[in-house]
Write a protein that holds these residues in place. Structure first.
Motif, PDB file in Angstrom:
ATOM      1  N   GLY A 186       0.811  -1.212   0.000  1.00  0.00           N
ATOM      2  CA  GLY A 186       0.000   0.000   0.000  1.00  0.00           C
ATOM      3  C   GLY A 186       0.839   1.252   0.000  1.00  0.00           C
ATOM      4  N   ALA A 187       1.933   1.236   0.764  1.00  0.00           N
ATOM      5  CA  ALA A 187       2.823   2.397   0.831  1.00  0.00           C
ATOM      6  C   ALA A 187       3.491   2.663  -0.513  1.00  0.00           C
ATOM      7  CB  ALA A 187       3.884   2.182   1.915  1.00  0.00           C
ATOM      8  N   ILE A 188       4.038   1.617  -1.120  1.00  0.00           N
ATOM      9  CA  ILE A 188       4.710   1.768  -2.417  1.00  0.00           C
ATOM     10  C   ILE A 188       3.742   2.278  -3.471  1.00  0.00           C
ATOM     11  CG2 ILE A 188       5.757   0.504  -4.347  1.00  0.00           C
ATOM     12  CD1 ILE A 188       7.708   1.009  -2.078  1.00  0.00           C
ATOM     13  N   ALA A 189       2.545   1.698  -3.518  1.00  0.00           N
ATOM     14  CA  ALA A 189       1.540   2.118  -4.506  1.00  0.00           C
ATOM     15  C   ALA A 189       1.150   3.573  -4.296  1.00  0.00           C
ATOM     16  CB  ALA A 189       0.312   1.219  -4.416  1.00  0.00           C
ATOM     17  N   ALA A 190       0.898   3.960  -3.051  1.00  0.00           N
ATOM     18  CA  ALA A 190       0.476   5.335  -2.764  1.00  0.00           C
ATOM     19  C   ALA A 190       1.584   6.340  -3.091  1.00  0.00           C
ATOM     20  CB  ALA A 190       0.070   5.459  -1.295  1.00  0.00           C
ATOM     21  N   ILE A 191       2.809   5.996  -2.758  1.00  0.00           N
ATOM     22  CA  ILE A 191       3.943   6.886  -3.052  1.00  0.00           C
ATOM     23  C   ILE A 191       4.071   7.083  -4.562  1.00  0.00           C
ATOM     24  CG2 ILE A 191       6.465   7.051  -3.021  1.00  0.00           C
ATOM     25  CD1 ILE A 191       6.307   5.551  -0.274  1.00  0.00           C
ATOM     26  N   ALA A 192       3.976   5.984  -5.309  1.00  0.00           N
ATOM     27  CA  ALA A 192       4.090   6.070  -6.772  1.00  0.00           C
ATOM     28  C   ALA A 192       2.976   6.931  -7.351  1.00  0.00           C
ATOM     29  CB  ALA A 192       4.051   4.670  -7.377  1.00  0.00           C
ATOM     30  N   ILE A 193       1.774   6.773  -6.840  1.00  0.00           N
ATOM     31  CA  ILE A 193       0.624   7.518  -7.359  1.00  0.00           C
ATOM     32  C   ILE A 193       0.736   9.005  -7.033  1.00  0.00           C
ATOM     33  CG2 ILE A 193      -1.875   7.836  -7.078  1.00  0.00           C
ATOM     34  CD1 ILE A 193      -1.903   4.700  -6.665  1.00  0.00           C
ATOM     35  N   LEU A 194       1.105   9.326  -5.811  1.00  0.00           N
ATOM     36  CA  LEU A 194       1.168  10.735  -5.414  1.00  0.00           C
ATOM     37  C   LEU A 194       2.380  11.466  -5.998  1.00  0.00           C
ATOM     38  CD1 LEU A 194      -1.132   9.846  -3.536  1.00  0.00           C
ATOM     39  CD2 LEU A 194      -0.248  11.423  -1.839  1.00  0.00           C
ATOM     40  N   THR A 195       3.296  10.724  -6.592  1.00  0.00           N
ATOM     41  CA  THR A 195       4.396  11.365  -7.329  1.00  0.00           C
ATOM     42  C   THR A 195       4.141  11.276  -8.832  1.00  0.00           C
ATOM     43  OG1 THR A 195       5.620   9.260  -7.195  1.00  0.00           O
ATOM     44  CG2 THR A 195       6.192  10.960  -5.590  1.00  0.00           C
ATOM     45  N   ASN A 196       2.947  10.797  -9.211  1.00  0.00           N
ATOM     46  CA  ASN A 196       2.570  10.616 -10.621  1.00  0.00           C
ATOM     47  C   ASN A 196       3.510   9.666 -11.353  1.00  0.00           C
ATOM     48  OD1 ASN A 196       0.267  12.585 -10.914  1.00  0.00           O
ATOM     49  ND2 ASN A 196       1.863  13.973 -10.184  1.00  0.00           N
ATOM     50  N   MET A 197       4.070   8.695 -10.619  1.00  0.00           N
ATOM     51  CA  MET A 197       5.033   7.748 -11.182  1.00  0.00           C
ATOM     52  C   MET A 197       4.480   6.322 -11.186  1.00  0.00           C
ATOM     53  SD  MET A 197       8.562   9.186  -9.481  1.00  0.00           S
ATOM     54  CE  MET A 197       9.544   7.975 -10.362  1.00  0.00           C
ATOM     55  N   THR A 198       3.185   6.212 -11.343  1.00  0.00           N
ATOM     56  CA  THR A 198       2.532   4.905 -11.321  1.00  0.00           C
ATOM     57  C   THR A 198       3.130   3.945 -12.339  1.00  0.00           C
ATOM     58  OG1 THR A 198       0.496   6.089 -10.768  1.00  0.00           O
ATOM     59  CG2 THR A 198       0.289   3.770 -11.334  1.00  0.00           C
ATOM     60  N   LEU A 199       3.481   4.449 -13.525  1.00  0.00           N
ATOM     61  CA  LEU A 199       3.998   3.592 -14.596  1.00  0.00           C
ATOM     62  C   LEU A 199       5.419   3.114 -14.330  1.00  0.00           C
ATOM     63  CD1 LEU A 199       2.609   5.477 -17.740  1.00  0.00           C
ATOM     64  CD2 LEU A 199       1.654   3.479 -16.573  1.00  0.00           C
ATOM     65  N   PHE A 200       6.041   3.612 -13.273  1.00  0.00           N
ATOM     66  CA  PHE A 200       7.387   3.154 -12.915  1.00  0.00           C
ATOM     67  C   PHE A 200       7.336   1.869 -12.092  1.00  0.00           C
ATOM     68  CE2 PHE A 200       8.230   7.423 -14.143  1.00  0.00           C
ATOM     69  CZ  PHE A 200       9.581   7.509 -14.469  1.00  0.00           C
ATOM     70  N   ILE A 201       6.171   1.547 -11.518  1.00  0.00           N
ATOM     71  CA  ILE A 201       6.076   0.370 -10.650  1.00  0.00           C
ATOM     72  C   ILE A 201       6.471  -0.925 -11.363  1.00  0.00           C
ATOM     73  CG2 ILE A 201       4.534  -1.057  -9.249  1.00  0.00           C
ATOM     74  CD1 ILE A 201       2.957   1.409  -8.513  1.00  0.00           C
ATOM     75  N   PRO A 202       5.990  -1.188 -12.595  1.00  0.00           N
ATOM     76  CA  PRO A 202       6.389  -2.443 -13.258  1.00  0.00           C
ATOM     77  C   PRO A 202       7.882  -2.511 -13.556  1.00  0.00           C
ATOM     78  CG  PRO A 202       4.444  -1.492 -14.306  1.00  0.00           C
ATOM     79  CD  PRO A 202       4.995  -0.446 -13.388  1.00  0.00           C
ATOM     80  N   ILE A 203       8.541  -1.343 -13.627  1.00  0.00           N
ATOM     81  CA  ILE A 203       9.984  -1.337 -13.894  1.00  0.00           C
ATOM     82  C   ILE A 203      10.753  -1.628 -12.618  1.00  0.00           C
ATOM     83  CG2 ILE A 203      11.959   0.044 -14.674  1.00  0.00           C
ATOM     84  CD1 ILE A 203      10.016   1.646 -16.406  1.00  0.00           C
ATOM     85  N   VAL A 204      10.664  -0.734 -11.654  1.00  0.00           N
ATOM     86  CA  VAL A 204      11.451  -0.878 -10.429  1.00  0.00           C
ATOM     87  C   VAL A 204      10.912  -2.006  -9.546  1.00  0.00           C
ATOM     88  CG1 VAL A 204      12.133   1.529 -10.476  1.00  0.00           C
ATOM     89  CG2 VAL A 204      10.116   0.882  -9.170  1.00  0.00           C
ATOM     90  N   GLY A 205       9.629  -2.281  -9.642  1.00  0.00           N
ATOM     91  CA  GLY A 205       9.027  -3.382  -8.886  1.00  0.00           C
ATOM     92  C   GLY A 205       8.869  -4.620  -9.750  1.00  0.00           C
ATOM     93  N   GLY A 206       9.818  -4.828 -10.648  1.00  0.00           N
ATOM     94  CA  GLY A 206       9.741  -5.964 -11.566  1.00  0.00           C
ATOM     95  C   GLY A 206       9.620  -7.306 -10.862  1.00  0.00           C
ATOM     96  N   ILE A 207      10.291  -7.456  -9.724  1.00  0.00           N
ATOM     97  CA  ILE A 207      10.210  -8.707  -8.968  1.00  0.00           C
ATOM     98  C   ILE A 207       8.783  -8.940  -8.477  1.00  0.00           C
ATOM     99  CG2 ILE A 207      10.872  -9.822  -6.793  1.00  0.00           C
ATOM    100  CD1 ILE A 207      12.948 -10.111  -8.984  1.00  0.00           C
ATOM    101  N   TYR A 208       8.137  -7.867  -7.989  1.00  0.00           N
ATOM    102  CA  TYR A 208       6.730  -8.002  -7.588  1.00  0.00           C
ATOM    103  C   TYR A 208       5.912  -8.524  -8.767  1.00  0.00           C
ATOM    104  CZ  TYR A 208       7.998  -4.479  -3.967  1.00  0.00           C
ATOM    105  OH  TYR A 208       8.574  -3.772  -2.940  1.00  0.00           O
TER     106      TYR A 208
END
Length: 321
Positions: free
Chosen positions: A237-259
């Protein structure tokens, strides 16, 4: 605006708080007999972990909240990220409580968790769409531009939040795996938020980084405590919220590739077995596949950490393209 030195201080404070809380919480959880149960169908090497105290995510949540709320930089964005962390952690806590205290192995029903997750996700999506100067736009990695999702923004963001949270939950299957991967991912978002001048996201990301680092002191193999769904859901939840509030949602599949690959391995395994009766992997999530291939648990964890580090370096490079 938070500076580099302040970010380092935040990480250290959260780290120290976690180190202090760990030795206090572990004996309490042991006395309460809040021990992890191990699946019979899981790797046989995990049987020895049965009874290890779980719900250690409470330690990280406490460290993050104490660090951020006493920083003197609190604002609405920070409260929203903390809300996501605590709310998702709360769902995980209820799930853990049912499983380890009430001794009902299945915990919350899938639809119960999903409904709660969707409600939290929609709240975050609506907040960001109404308050962000970018509205429904999201930064595109490797490009100096944003993509406007328009009316699809809220359903897209809600989907990402739910997917990210459950993916982190699936990643939490080996000693130190989820905490280590999230440590690296949260450090990426701390540096990215610092780069974009987002103080709230920098602050919470830094606190999350310190909390994960401190938790690893007790969670690396052989683990003295597990984070449980309480921790993995809170981290997601923290990672998702941080990504969203920085408008970096599309970075999650890159940096969170293991997830991403951990969750994908489960989806593919289920689909393959239902359609063909055959399994693609020896066991899913993916980390168990490598264990059953003969990799030592520590090797799997270190390799997954290394891959995450590489992906986050690529993510940092994409900020400056």
């Amino acid at each position: 605006m938070i500076q580099h030195t302040q970010l380092i201080t935040i990480i250290i404070i959260s780290f120290l708080i976690t180190l202090i809380l760990g030795p206090l919480a572990i004996p309490i959880l042991q006395r309460l007999k809040v021990g992890q149960s191990i699946r019979d169908e899981g790797p046989k090497s995990h049987i020895s972990k049965s009874g290890t105290p779980t719900m250690g995510g409470l330690i990280m949540i406490a460290a993050i909240c104490i660090t951020t709320l006493t920083s003197g930089h609190a604002n609405n964005d920070l409260y929203v990220i903390l809300f996501a962390t605590i709310a998702f952690g709360g769902i995980g806590f209820i799930d853990d409580f049912i499983k380890v205290v009430l001794k009902r192995n299945l915990g919350l029903k899938a639809y119960q968790k999903l409904v709660g997750q969707i409600i939290i996700a929609i709240i975050i999506a609506v907040y960001q769409s109404k308050t962000s100067q970018y509205g429904t736009e999201i930064f595109v990695p490797f490009m100096k531009q944003s993509l406007d999702f328009g009316i699809l923004y809220i359903p897209f963001i809600a989907t990402v939040v739910v997917a990210t949270t459950n993916s982190v939950n699936l990643t939490d299957g080996l000693d130190g795996l989820a905490a280590g991967v999230t440590l690296i991912v949260s450090l990426f978002f701390a540096l990215a938020a610092l780069y974009y001048g987002n103080s709230s996201a920098t602050l919470v990301s830094g606190a999350l980084t310190g909390a994960c680092l401190g938790f690893l002191r007790f969670n690396v193999h052989p683990a003295k405590i597990f984070m449980g769904d309480t921790g993995s859901m809170a981290l997601g939840g923290a990672i998702a919220a941080i990504a969203i509030l920085t408008n970096m949602t599309l970075f999650i599949p890159i940096v969170g590739g293991i997830y991403f690959v951990e969750a994908l391995s489960v989806i593919l395994q289920v689909m393959s077995f239902k359609l063909t009766g055959k399994r693609i992997f020896r066991m899913s999530p993916l980390h168990h596949h490598y264990e059953l291939k003969g990799w030592k648990e520590i090797k799997v964890v270190i390799v997954f950490w290394a891959v995450t580090l590489l992906l986050c370096i690529i993510g940092l490079f994409s900020l400056k393209v």
